[in-house]
Design a protein around this motif. Structure first.
Motif, short mmCIF file in Angstrom:
data_model
loop_
_atom_site.label_atom_id
_atom_site.label_comp_id
_atom_site.label_asym_id
_atom_site.label_seq_id
_atom_site.Cartn_x
_atom_site.Cartn_y
_atom_site.Cartn_z
N GLN A 33 0.88 -1.16 0.00
CA GLN A 33 0.00 0.00 0.00
C GLN A 33 0.91 1.20 0.00
O GLN A 33 1.90 1.24 0.74
CB GLN A 33 -0.91 0.01 1.22
CG GLN A 33 -1.87 1.19 1.21
CD GLN A 33 -2.91 1.10 2.31
OE1 GLN A 33 -3.24 0.02 2.78
NE2 GLN A 33 -3.43 2.25 2.71
N GLU A 34 0.60 2.18 -0.84
CA GLU A 34 1.42 3.38 -0.93
C GLU A 34 0.57 4.62 -0.83
O GLU A 34 -0.63 4.60 -1.13
CB GLU A 34 2.24 3.40 -2.22
CG GLU A 34 3.29 2.30 -2.24
CD GLU A 34 4.26 2.40 -3.40
OE1 GLU A 34 5.39 1.92 -3.23
OE2 GLU A 34 3.90 2.95 -4.46
N SER A 35 1.22 5.71 -0.43
CA SER A 35 0.59 7.02 -0.34
C SER A 35 1.51 8.02 -1.04
O SER A 35 2.70 8.06 -0.75
CB SER A 35 0.39 7.41 1.13
OG SER A 35 -0.15 8.70 1.23
N VAL A 36 0.93 8.79 -1.95
CA VAL A 36 1.69 9.80 -2.68
C VAL A 36 1.06 11.17 -2.42
O VAL A 36 -0.12 11.38 -2.72
CB VAL A 36 1.72 9.49 -4.20
CG1 VAL A 36 2.41 10.61 -4.96
CG2 VAL A 36 2.41 8.16 -4.45
N PRO A 37 1.82 12.10 -1.84
CA PRO A 37 1.30 13.45 -1.57
C PRO A 37 0.98 14.21 -2.87
O PRO A 37 1.45 13.82 -3.96
CB PRO A 37 2.45 14.14 -0.84
CG PRO A 37 3.34 13.05 -0.36
CD PRO A 37 3.19 11.93 -1.36
N PRO A 91 -0.88 14.66 -9.74
CA PRO A 91 -0.84 16.10 -10.00
C PRO A 91 -1.95 16.86 -9.27
O PRO A 91 -2.11 18.05 -9.48
CB PRO A 91 -1.04 16.17 -11.51
CG PRO A 91 -1.94 15.01 -11.80
CD PRO A 91 -1.50 13.92 -10.84
N TYR A 92 -2.71 16.16 -8.44
CA TYR A 92 -3.88 16.75 -7.80
C TYR A 92 -3.55 17.38 -6.45
O TYR A 92 -2.42 17.30 -5.98
CB TYR A 92 -4.98 15.69 -7.69
CG TYR A 92 -5.34 15.10 -9.03
CD1 TYR A 92 -6.04 15.84 -9.98
CD2 TYR A 92 -4.91 13.82 -9.39
CE1 TYR A 92 -6.34 15.32 -11.23
CE2 TYR A 92 -5.20 13.29 -10.64
CZ TYR A 92 -5.91 14.04 -11.55
OH TYR A 92 -6.20 13.54 -12.78
N ASN A 93 -4.54 17.99 -5.80
CA ASN A 93 -4.35 18.73 -4.56
C ASN A 93 -4.48 17.88 -3.30
O ASN A 93 -4.29 18.39 -2.20
CB ASN A 93 -5.35 19.89 -4.48
CG ASN A 93 -5.07 20.94 -5.53
OD1 ASN A 93 -3.93 21.18 -5.89
ND2 ASN A 93 -6.12 21.54 -6.05
N ASP A 94 -4.83 16.62 -3.44
CA ASP A 94 -5.00 15.73 -2.29
C ASP A 94 -4.09 14.51 -2.43
O ASP A 94 -3.77 14.10 -3.55
CB ASP A 94 -6.46 15.26 -2.20
CG ASP A 94 -7.41 16.41 -1.91
OD1 ASP A 94 -7.14 17.17 -0.97
OD2 ASP A 94 -8.42 16.53 -2.64
N PRO A 95 -3.71 13.89 -1.31
CA PRO A 95 -2.91 12.67 -1.39
C PRO A 95 -3.72 11.53 -2.03
O PRO A 95 -4.96 11.57 -2.03
CB PRO A 95 -2.56 12.34 0.07
CG PRO A 95 -3.49 13.14 0.90
CD PRO A 95 -3.99 14.28 0.07
N VAL A 96 -3.03 10.57 -2.55
CA VAL A 96 -3.67 9.38 -3.12
C VAL A 96 -3.12 8.15 -2.40
O VAL A 96 -1.93 8.07 -2.13
CB VAL A 96 -3.46 9.29 -4.66
CG1 VAL A 96 -2.00 9.22 -5.04
CG2 VAL A 96 -4.21 8.10 -5.25
N GLU A 97 -4.01 7.23 -2.06
CA GLU A 97 -3.65 5.96 -1.43
C GLU A 97 -4.02 4.85 -2.41
O GLU A 97 -5.10 4.89 -3.01
CB GLU A 97 -4.43 5.75 -0.13
CG GLU A 97 -4.18 6.79 0.92
CD GLU A 97 -3.11 6.40 1.92
OE1 GLU A 97 -2.78 5.20 2.01
OE2 GLU A 97 -2.61 7.30 2.61
N PHE A 98 -3.13 3.88 -2.56
CA PHE A 98 -3.39 2.83 -3.53
C PHE A 98 -2.65 1.55 -3.16
O PHE A 98 -1.73 1.55 -2.35
CB PHE A 98 -3.00 3.29 -4.93
CG PHE A 98 -1.56 3.70 -5.08
CD1 PHE A 98 -0.62 2.84 -5.63
CD2 PHE A 98 -1.14 4.95 -4.66
CE1 PHE A 98 0.70 3.24 -5.77
CE2 PHE A 98 0.19 5.36 -4.79
CZ PHE A 98 1.11 4.48 -5.35
N LEU A 99 -3.08 0.45 -3.78
CA LEU A 99 -2.41 -0.84 -3.66
C LEU A 99 -1.63 -1.11 -4.93
O LEU A 99 -2.08 -0.76 -6.03
CB LEU A 99 -3.43 -1.97 -3.48
CG LEU A 99 -4.26 -1.95 -2.21
CD1 LEU A 99 -5.28 -3.10 -2.25
CD2 LEU A 99 -3.39 -2.06 -0.98
#
Length: 114
Positions: A33-37, A91-99
């Protein structure tokens, strides 16, 4: 049997303040699981052997695959076949969480591109 979550999984930091958790580390199957700011991305690369499936849990992202951008939202995923150049971007204004599900593991199988 142990229940796995981001609370007890092995954590790592990659790129520019991106987070990852190894939910399953197996030579034939790797689940993270990863999170990208906001405004961050990974380096464009390929995997010679491993195929991957990216699945968005929260937020929005773009997967660049072979020069084409694919917008992804929560509840959507994309398959990346072995050998295909790709880059995950937020490229968005919120973080994204994904598998990210890889078969086999991507350990030693990454080739960074310019």
């Amino acid at each position: 049997m142990t229940i796995v979550s981001t609370n007890n999984a092995e954590h790592y930091v990659w790129g520019d303040n991106c987070d990852g958790w190894h939910l399953l580390k197996n030579p034939s199957l790797h689940v993270i699981q990863e999170s990208v700011p906001p405004g961050r991305s990974e380096q464009r690369h390929t995997h010679s052997v491993a195929q991957q499936f990216f699945f968005i849990l929260t937020g929005h992202a773009i997967m660049e695959l072979e020069g084409q951008d694919y917008p992804l939202s929560a509840g959507e995923g994309i398959h990346i076949a072995a050998g295909k150049p790709h880059q995950f971007k937020n490229p968005y204004n919120d973080p994204v969480e994904f598998l990210v599900i890889s078969n086999p593991t991507t350990r030693g199988d990454r080739n960074d591109l310019a």
